[in-house]
Design an enzyme around this catalytic site. Structure first.
Site, PDB file in Angstrom:
ATOM      1  N   CYS A 187     -11.226  -7.741 -10.458  1.00  0.00           N
ATOM      2  CA  CYS A 187     -10.717  -9.117 -10.623  1.00  0.00           C
ATOM      3  C   CYS A 187     -11.814 -10.117 -11.027  1.00  0.00           C
ATOM      4  O   CYS A 187     -11.597 -10.985 -11.885  1.00  0.00           O
ATOM      5  CB  CYS A 187     -10.020  -9.578  -9.347  1.00  0.00           C
TER       6      CYS A 187
ATOM      7  N   HIS B 148     -10.127 -16.529  -7.186  1.00  0.00           N
ATOM      8  CA  HIS B 148     -11.586 -16.379  -7.125  1.00  0.00           C
ATOM      9  C   HIS B 148     -12.224 -17.484  -7.969  1.00  0.00           C
ATOM     10  O   HIS B 148     -11.732 -17.802  -9.062  1.00  0.00           O
ATOM     11  CB  HIS B 148     -12.032 -15.048  -7.732  1.00  0.00           C
TER      12      HIS B 148
HETATM   13  N1  LIG Z   1      -5.888  -7.659  -4.544  1.00  0.00           N
HETATM   14  C1  LIG Z   1      -6.540  -7.912  -5.669  1.00  0.00           C
HETATM   15  O1  LIG Z   1      -6.781  -9.085  -6.037  1.00  0.00           O
HETATM   16  C2  LIG Z   1      -7.002  -6.792  -6.561  1.00  0.00           C
HETATM   17  C3  LIG Z   1      -7.572  -7.127  -7.767  1.00  0.00           C
HETATM   18  C4  LIG Z   1      -8.001  -6.119  -8.629  1.00  0.00           C
HETATM   19  C5  LIG Z   1      -7.848  -4.814  -8.248  1.00  0.00           C
HETATM   20  N2  LIG Z   1      -7.298  -4.489  -7.049  1.00  0.00           N
HETATM   21  C6  LIG Z   1      -7.140  -3.082  -6.711  1.00  0.00           C
HETATM   22  O2  LIG Z   1      -5.739  -2.778  -6.740  1.00  0.00           O
HETATM   23  C7  LIG Z   1      -5.445  -1.762  -5.771  1.00  0.00           C
HETATM   24  C8  LIG Z   1      -4.372  -2.280  -4.821  1.00  0.00           C
HETATM   25  O3  LIG Z   1      -4.877  -3.414  -4.126  1.00  0.00           O
HETATM   26  P1  LIG Z   1      -3.974  -4.340  -3.180  1.00  0.00           P
HETATM   27  O4  LIG Z   1      -4.811  -5.522  -2.935  1.00  0.00           O
HETATM   28  O5  LIG Z   1      -2.606  -4.516  -3.756  1.00  0.00           O
HETATM   29  O6  LIG Z   1      -3.866  -3.442  -1.845  1.00  0.00           O
HETATM   30  P2  LIG Z   1      -2.786  -3.507  -0.640  1.00  0.00           P
HETATM   31  O7  LIG Z   1      -2.189  -4.843  -0.563  1.00  0.00           O
HETATM   32  O8  LIG Z   1      -3.483  -2.966   0.532  1.00  0.00           O
HETATM   33  O9  LIG Z   1      -1.650  -2.478  -1.117  1.00  0.00           O
HETATM   34  C9  LIG Z   1      -1.870  -1.074  -1.134  1.00  0.00           C
HETATM   35  C10 LIG Z   1      -0.640  -0.333  -1.657  1.00  0.00           C
HETATM   36  O10 LIG Z   1      -0.926   1.060  -1.603  1.00  0.00           O
HETATM   37  C11 LIG Z   1       0.103   1.712  -0.843  1.00  0.00           C
HETATM   38  N3  LIG Z   1      -0.412   2.852  -0.072  1.00  0.00           N
HETATM   39  C12 LIG Z   1      -1.360   2.819   0.902  1.00  0.00           C
HETATM   40  N4  LIG Z   1      -1.528   4.069   1.407  1.00  0.00           N
HETATM   41  C13 LIG Z   1      -0.649   4.873   0.771  1.00  0.00           C
HETATM   42  C14 LIG Z   1      -0.335   6.259   0.848  1.00  0.00           C
HETATM   43  N5  LIG Z   1      -0.973   7.078   1.684  1.00  0.00           N
HETATM   44  N6  LIG Z   1       0.624   6.752   0.010  1.00  0.00           N
HETATM   45  C15 LIG Z   1       1.270   5.936  -0.851  1.00  0.00           C
HETATM   46  N7  LIG Z   1       1.016   4.613  -0.983  1.00  0.00           N
HETATM   47  C16 LIG Z   1       0.062   4.086  -0.179  1.00  0.00           C
HETATM   48  C17 LIG Z   1       0.620   0.651   0.104  1.00  0.00           C
HETATM   49  O11 LIG Z   1       1.901   1.037   0.536  1.00  0.00           O
HETATM   50  P3  LIG Z   1       2.449   0.639   2.023  1.00  0.00           P
HETATM   51  O12 LIG Z   1       2.819  -0.823   1.927  1.00  0.00           O
HETATM   52  O13 LIG Z   1       3.619   1.530   2.185  1.00  0.00           O
HETATM   53  O14 LIG Z   1       1.336   0.890   2.986  1.00  0.00           O
HETATM   54  C18 LIG Z   1       0.615  -0.568  -0.828  1.00  0.00           C
HETATM   55  O15 LIG Z   1       1.749  -0.522  -1.660  1.00  0.00           O
HETATM   56  C19 LIG Z   1      -6.778  -1.427  -5.097  1.00  0.00           C
HETATM   57  O16 LIG Z   1      -7.381  -0.331  -5.738  1.00  0.00           O
HETATM   58  C20 LIG Z   1      -7.610  -2.690  -5.321  1.00  0.00           C
HETATM   59  O17 LIG Z   1      -8.996  -2.446  -5.301  1.00  0.00           O
HETATM   60  C21 LIG Z   1      -6.860  -5.461  -6.202  1.00  0.00           C
END
Ligand SMILES: NC(=O)c1ccc[n+]([C@@H]2O[C@H](COP(=O)([O-])OP(=O)(O)OC[C@H]3O[C@@H](n4cnc5c(N)ncnc54)[C@H](OP(=O)(O)O)[C@@H]3O)[C@@H](O)[C@H]2O)c1
Length: 332
Positions: free
Chosen positions: A130, A243
């Protein structure tokens, strides 16, 4: 593609996945069927999409069968497992995790900067970090105008960048200060309430954090400038969304403030604040699609140097929107 595609969102119930669903609907991205995948904790949850209810299914390899595109909003470990499996089934995957970003054969794309890095038939495309996404379109403007000499970035990153558990932790941590029931932090290495933490991701042997190296290495790859002199300090701040980045840019040749503003204004996806006393802030920028650029001023301490302030919604342009823009380019 004449027929509308089947699109999968893996990690649909997280911060980024939720935003992907919203953006696909808002932008009316062509989609015959939307499949939402997550962990067993979320199976059966219902999301509304174009007036229909879509039920969350378990993330498995089979769940990708028959789909044309998949947006991954999962951890690096899950992406490492399921992206190649989906690609093997012929699904074109756009991954938000860090796992594939620096792989030589995987394009790392911000459409406004390097859309041409995607070739037809590509099966894995990486979405940058990001903090990198909001930086590189601005760096490209300076590179085009006068050649980049050196870049120094300091970030002020929102907690939503660390996922939904981190959003909850800012609420809980803030409340607990007033109720005097403070708990050990879990999503962050230190208490985030009323604090700024100069560590995002793990600290490496070099002393830099992994987040800082992501900005450095990803910017070089996207801009095609392998030797770009760039350094970063990344800081988590107690802000829910968006950010901010304080950036110092030195160019090889002299340019005027007017030239910079003119090219920034012409660049799709950038909103410029030319007046010194009008500037973007994280609260106002949350929920918007643009990269907001303000406080552009000459750095008199070095030759051909500029200071500026860049703010963007990390969950939209910094993640979900950028991924959907890549998807739309592929569908076109
Ligand atoms: N947040 C940001 O601003 C941002 C920016 C750029 C990149 N990213 C990247 O994008 C990705 C997601 O980030 P996020 O912030 O959205 O994370 P998050 O809010 O923690 O969401 C994680 C997702 O993964 C799923 N998950 C977790 N464990 C799992 C499993 N064992 N099997 C299947 N699904 C599973 C969760 O499902 P449940 O709800 O069922 O647990 C949820 O849908 C990461 O790699 C992060 O580094 C994030």
């Amino acid at each position: 593609m004449s027929e509308q595609p089947i699109i999968v969102v893996a990690g649909a119930t997280g911060v980024v996945g939720n935003e992907m669903i919203r953006i696909l609907e808002e932008r009316k991205t062509p989609c015959k069927e939307l499949r939402l995948l997550a962990s067993e904790n979320s199976v059966g949850e219902l999301y509304s999409f174009h007036g229909q209810e879509v039920e969350v299914r378990l993330l498995t390899e089979e769940a990708f069968a028959g789909a044309q595109y998949a947006l991954f909003a999962t951890s690096a470990d899950l992406s490492a497992k399921y992206v190649p499996a989906a690609a093997e089934l012929g699904v074109c995957c756009i991954d938000n995790s860090s796992h594939f970003r620096m792989a030589a054969n995987v394009p790392l794309v911000v459409p406004e900067v390097n859309a041409s890095a995607i070739s037809i038939g590509e099966k894995i495309i990486a979405n940058p970090n990001c903090s990198t996404i909001q930086l590189v379109p601005v760096l490209k403007v300076f590179e085009e105008l006068a050649g980049l000499e050196r870049v120094v970035v300091s970030t002020y990153q929102a907690v939503s960048g660390a996922g939904k558990a981190a959003l909850d932790e800012l609420w809980e941590s803030t409340r607990s200060v007033f109720t005097q029931q403070e708990k050990e932090p879990e999503a962050f290495p230190h208490t985030i309430a009323f604090n700024c933490i100069p560590q995002i991701d793990v600290v490496l042997d070099s002393g830099y954090t992994k987040e800082e190296m992501k900005i450095i290495n990803e910017s070089r790859k996207i801009l095609g400038l392998a030797n770009l002199k760039i350094t970063a300090t990344t800081v988590r701040v107690p802000v829910f969304h968006s950010h901010a980045e304080s950036v110092n840019i030195q160019t090889q040749r002299s340019i005027s403030r007017e030239q910079i503003i003119e090219l920034l204004e012409k660049t799709p996806g950038i909103r410029v604040y030319p007046n010194y006393s009008d500037y973007p802030m994280q609260r106002d920028v949350a929920g918007t699609d643009e990269i907001h650029v303000g406080r552009l001023r000459k750095d008199e301490s070095a030759e051909n140097a500029w200071n500026l302030w860049i703010v963007a919604d990390n969950v939209r342009k910094g993640a979900a929107l950028n991924a959907v823009q890549i998807l739309e380019q592929l569908i076109r």
